[in-house]
Design an enzyme around this catalytic site. Sequence first.
Site, PDB file in Angstrom:
ATOM      1  N   HIS A 179     -68.558 -32.071  -8.448  1.00 60.46           N
ATOM      2  CA  HIS A 179     -69.569 -33.051  -8.037  1.00 60.46           C
ATOM      3  C   HIS A 179     -70.499 -33.397  -9.199  1.00 60.46           C
ATOM      4  O   HIS A 179     -70.531 -32.715 -10.224  1.00 60.46           O
ATOM      5  CB  HIS A 179     -70.389 -32.506  -6.866  1.00 60.46           C
ATOM      6  CG  HIS A 179     -71.377 -31.448  -7.243  1.00 60.46           C
ATOM      7  ND1 HIS A 179     -72.671 -31.743  -7.639  1.00 60.46           N
ATOM      8  CD2 HIS A 179     -71.280 -30.089  -7.306  1.00 60.46           C
ATOM      9  CE1 HIS A 179     -73.314 -30.620  -7.910  1.00 60.46           C
ATOM     10  NE2 HIS A 179     -72.487 -29.602  -7.723  1.00 60.46           N
ATOM     11  N   CYS A 180     -71.258 -34.461  -9.008  1.00 59.87           N
ATOM     12  CA  CYS A 180     -72.375 -34.790  -9.889  1.00 59.87           C
ATOM     13  C   CYS A 180     -73.558 -35.075  -8.972  1.00 59.87           C
ATOM     14  O   CYS A 180     -73.735 -34.376  -7.974  1.00 59.87           O
ATOM     15  CB  CYS A 180     -72.032 -35.942 -10.831  1.00 59.87           C
ATOM     16  SG  CYS A 180     -71.311 -37.411 -10.041  1.00 59.87           S
ATOM     17  N   THR A 181     -74.391 -36.049  -9.276  1.00 55.59           N
ATOM     18  CA  THR A 181     -75.534 -36.327  -8.402  1.00 55.59           C
ATOM     19  C   THR A 181     -75.120 -37.150  -7.186  1.00 55.59           C
ATOM     20  O   THR A 181     -75.371 -36.773  -6.050  1.00 55.59           O
ATOM     21  CB  THR A 181     -76.646 -37.042  -9.190  1.00 55.59           C
ATOM     22  OG1 THR A 181     -77.205 -36.119 -10.136  1.00 55.59           O
ATOM     23  CG2 THR A 181     -77.763 -37.500  -8.258  1.00 55.59           C
TER      24      THR A 181
ATOM     25  N   THR B  61     -67.837 -37.807 -11.164  1.00 53.95           N
ATOM     26  CA  THR B  61     -66.929 -37.241 -10.161  1.00 53.95           C
ATOM     27  C   THR B  61     -65.759 -38.177  -9.882  1.00 53.95           C
ATOM     28  O   THR B  61     -64.623 -37.733  -9.711  1.00 53.95           O
ATOM     29  CB  THR B  61     -67.707 -36.950  -8.867  1.00 53.95           C
ATOM     30  OG1 THR B  61     -68.698 -35.953  -9.152  1.00 53.95           O
ATOM     31  CG2 THR B  61     -66.803 -36.473  -7.753  1.00 53.95           C
TER      32      THR B  61
END
Length: 249
Positions: free
Chosen positions: A146-148, A154
């Site tokens: 994941h990222c933000t 992602t």
Amino acid sequence: MSTNPDRSLKLAGASNFRDLGGYTGADARPVRWRRLFRSDHLAALTPQDAEVFTSLGVTRVFDFRGRDERAAVPYELPGVAQHPLPIEPTVVQRMKDLLDAGQAVTPAHTVELMQETYRAFVHDNAARFAALFQHLLDSDAPLVFHCTAGKDRTGFAAALILLALDVPRDVVMQDYLLTNDLYRMPALPDARAPREVLHVLWRVQQEFLDAALHAVDADYGGVQPYLSRALGVGEAERAQLKRWYLQHD
């Protein structure tokens, strides 16, 4: 378990949490369900979300957020090992820098900024994606990356994984664009950018992922040479990925 479980887990605290299973890969074999998950950040999971997360058996999480992003919104999940794979600068930071410099930002300019960011994934951030693949090759235990927002860093990672498993490019693009159906943009009451710019920034467009894939084609001659030369995922490694992440009869 159903042979076709829900792709979106519909978590209250992570709107873009979804399964990469079910897509048809090499030799007409589908990607295994409940092994590979992509998501936005996991810091807002509710207790009910955490129960669902635990039920998935995830033991490892790979976080593409930058150092400041992680520090601002940290999380801990019992029994889950976190592996930071920071990719910076973020497109949001680049946008902030432009605004701080007094530049007017239009939707068209934002599209160009997004495309530049995706090309940078290919050339400047290959080491992070190579590290993710090394973890994929170490074990087939369920994982989340994941990222933000779970859409750009992602999204490119998910595309690379599916392409390594020989999922057709048009299907990979469909998975990428699902973000627009699922992701809930955060409330930004003090946002300085115009709403139409934010609409570009917090969504995905085919042109974004295409920018990265066109760079891969132009500079490496295709996805498979890129995987091999830039990420260390050659024929033997791809065969291992297929053994672990594609269903068998």
